[in-house]
Design a protein around this motif. Structure first.
Motif, PDB file in Angstrom:
ATOM      1  N   ALA A  50      -0.663  -0.018  -1.205  1.00  0.00           N
ATOM      2  CA  ALA A  50      -1.309   1.293  -1.087  1.00  0.00           C
ATOM      3  C   ALA A  50      -0.282   2.424  -1.095  1.00  0.00           C
ATOM      4  O   ALA A  50      -0.581   3.537  -1.529  1.00  0.00           O
ATOM      5  CB  ALA A  50      -2.166   1.358   0.175  1.00  0.00           C
ATOM      6  N   MET A  51       0.931   2.145  -0.664  1.00  0.00           N
ATOM      7  CA  MET A  51       1.991   3.160  -0.682  1.00  0.00           C
ATOM      8  C   MET A  51       2.444   3.476  -2.105  1.00  0.00           C
ATOM      9  O   MET A  51       3.096   4.489  -2.336  1.00  0.00           O
ATOM     10  CB  MET A  51       3.186   2.693   0.151  1.00  0.00           C
ATOM     11  CG  MET A  51       2.874   2.588   1.628  1.00  0.00           C
ATOM     12  SD  MET A  51       4.285   2.004   2.586  1.00  0.00           S
ATOM     13  CE  MET A  51       5.356   3.436   2.480  1.00  0.00           C
ATOM     14  N   ILE A  53       0.567   4.216  -4.646  1.00  0.00           N
ATOM     15  CA  ILE A  53      -0.407   5.057  -5.346  1.00  0.00           C
ATOM     16  C   ILE A  53       0.294   6.222  -6.039  1.00  0.00           C
ATOM     17  O   ILE A  53       1.127   6.895  -5.440  1.00  0.00           O
ATOM     18  CB  ILE A  53      -1.444   5.643  -4.365  1.00  0.00           C
ATOM     19  CG1 ILE A  53      -2.267   4.537  -3.723  1.00  0.00           C
ATOM     20  CG2 ILE A  53      -2.357   6.654  -5.048  1.00  0.00           C
ATOM     21  CD1 ILE A  53      -3.123   5.041  -2.580  1.00  0.00           C
ATOM     22  N   GLN A  54      -0.084   6.432  -7.281  1.00  0.00           N
ATOM     23  CA  GLN A  54       0.436   7.585  -8.029  1.00  0.00           C
ATOM     24  C   GLN A  54      -0.716   8.467  -8.498  1.00  0.00           C
ATOM     25  O   GLN A  54      -0.612   9.122  -9.523  1.00  0.00           O
ATOM     26  CB  GLN A  54       1.267   7.096  -9.214  1.00  0.00           C
ATOM     27  CG  GLN A  54       2.510   6.350  -8.788  1.00  0.00           C
ATOM     28  CD  GLN A  54       3.282   5.805  -9.967  1.00  0.00           C
ATOM     29  OE1 GLN A  54       2.715   5.432 -10.987  1.00  0.00           O
ATOM     30  NE2 GLN A  54       4.597   5.758  -9.825  1.00  0.00           N
ATOM     31  N   ARG A  60      -3.466   9.125  -0.008  1.00  0.00           N
ATOM     32  CA  ARG A  60      -2.583   7.961   0.098  1.00  0.00           C
ATOM     33  C   ARG A  60      -2.516   7.430   1.529  1.00  0.00           C
ATOM     34  O   ARG A  60      -2.589   6.220   1.760  1.00  0.00           O
ATOM     35  CB  ARG A  60      -1.195   8.366  -0.390  1.00  0.00           C
ATOM     36  CG  ARG A  60      -0.166   7.280  -0.401  1.00  0.00           C
ATOM     37  CD  ARG A  60       1.096   7.839  -1.104  1.00  0.00           C
ATOM     38  NE  ARG A  60       2.187   6.939  -1.025  1.00  0.00           N
ATOM     39  CZ  ARG A  60       3.189   7.030  -0.159  1.00  0.00           C
ATOM     40  NH1 ARG A  60       3.200   8.015   0.718  1.00  0.00           N
ATOM     41  NH2 ARG A  60       4.167   6.158  -0.158  1.00  0.00           N
ATOM     42  N   THR A  61      -2.375   8.306   2.498  1.00  0.00           N
ATOM     43  CA  THR A  61      -2.279   7.882   3.895  1.00  0.00           C
ATOM     44  C   THR A  61      -3.547   7.147   4.318  1.00  0.00           C
ATOM     45  O   THR A  61      -3.480   6.117   4.990  1.00  0.00           O
ATOM     46  CB  THR A  61      -2.014   9.090   4.814  1.00  0.00           C
ATOM     47  OG1 THR A  61      -0.788   9.707   4.406  1.00  0.00           O
ATOM     48  CG2 THR A  61      -1.926   8.675   6.270  1.00  0.00           C
ATOM     49  N   CYS A  63      -5.562   5.501   2.395  1.00  0.00           N
ATOM     50  CA  CYS A  63      -5.578   4.202   1.718  1.00  0.00           C
ATOM     51  C   CYS A  63      -4.683   3.195   2.441  1.00  0.00           C
ATOM     52  O   CYS A  63      -5.062   2.033   2.607  1.00  0.00           O
ATOM     53  CB  CYS A  63      -5.134   4.351   0.264  1.00  0.00           C
ATOM     54  SG  CYS A  63      -6.331   5.187  -0.788  1.00  0.00           S
ATOM     55  N   GLU A 130     -11.174   6.281  -2.239  1.00  0.00           N
ATOM     56  CA  GLU A 130     -10.137   5.544  -1.509  1.00  0.00           C
ATOM     57  C   GLU A 130     -10.587   4.118  -1.206  1.00  0.00           C
ATOM     58  O   GLU A 130      -9.815   3.163  -1.366  1.00  0.00           O
ATOM     59  CB  GLU A 130      -9.766   6.277  -0.211  1.00  0.00           C
ATOM     60  CG  GLU A 130      -8.936   7.522  -0.412  1.00  0.00           C
ATOM     61  CD  GLU A 130      -9.732   8.753  -0.873  1.00  0.00           C
ATOM     62  OE1 GLU A 130      -9.107   9.762  -1.225  1.00  0.00           O
ATOM     63  OE2 GLU A 130     -10.980   8.705  -0.882  1.00  0.00           O
TER      64      GLU A 130
END
Length: 195
Positions: A50-51, A53-54, A60-61, A63, A130
């Protein structure tokens, strides 16, 4: 001011969540994989994924946090797969009881209790971008693990059930790109195709 959790309830919470570290994933056990991963192993790599993610349209957090808690109820309910003979409704009920028990150990309306419960429901409901992304990560992490087991244990042969169960279900373009590369690597290294 936020309510404080009692030290005793936090220790009980941690002890229950600790079951995730020792509970082996059912699918791997059923396929005879030696030393199969635990639920916590799976959740950890999902958090790392999950970190990566682009996609600026995704939080992102959120997720990462969702990946960390998406299977937390399995610390009580266990890892129930579609092959366990348990209906989706019963699986949800058992996991709902698990999340309720876990959250009951946290101070009511505390940030932790509210956030864990909300993230778990958001994932289960698959109602946000998400949640859909994290659902893709859940399936992708599983087939990455299947490929790793195939490479490490040639006697197992192809673990096609895992690939078939996820073929064509990935929604997010970034994850679809990862999946396509995984398929290419699997075919090049092991000669296995996703049928």
């Amino acid at each position: 001011m936020e309510q404080q959790h009692s030290p005793a309830s936090i220790l009980e919470f941690l002890q229950i969540v600790g079951n995730l570290k020792t509970t082996k994933r059912t699918g791997w056990v059923r396929h005879g994989v030696p030393q199969p991963e635990s639920i916590a192993d799976h959740m950890h790599r999902m958090g790392v994924l999950a970190m990566l993610i682009q996609d600026p349209s995704l939080d992102r957090t959120r997720c990462v946090k969702m990946a960390i808690v998406h299977d937390i109820a399995e610390s009580i309910a266990g890892d129930i797969t579609p092959n366990c003979g348990v209906s989706k409704e019963e699986k949800f009920r058992l996991e709902q009881e698990g999340i309720n028990k876990l959250c009951s150990l946290l101070a009511p309306t505390s940030l932790a209790e509210t956030e864990i419960r909300a993230l778990w429901h958001e994932y289960e409901d698959a109602a946000t971008p998400e949640a859909l992304f994290v659902k893709d990560l859940d399936k992708f992490e599983m087939i990455v693990q299947a490929f790793e087991y195939e490479k490490a244990n040639p006697k197992l042969g192809p673990l096609n059930d895992f690939f078939k169960s996820t073929k064509g279900v990935f929604r997010h373009p970034q994850v679809r790109g990862w999946v396509d590369q995984l398929y290419r690597n699997r075919e090049a290294q092991l000669g296995y195709k996703v049928e």
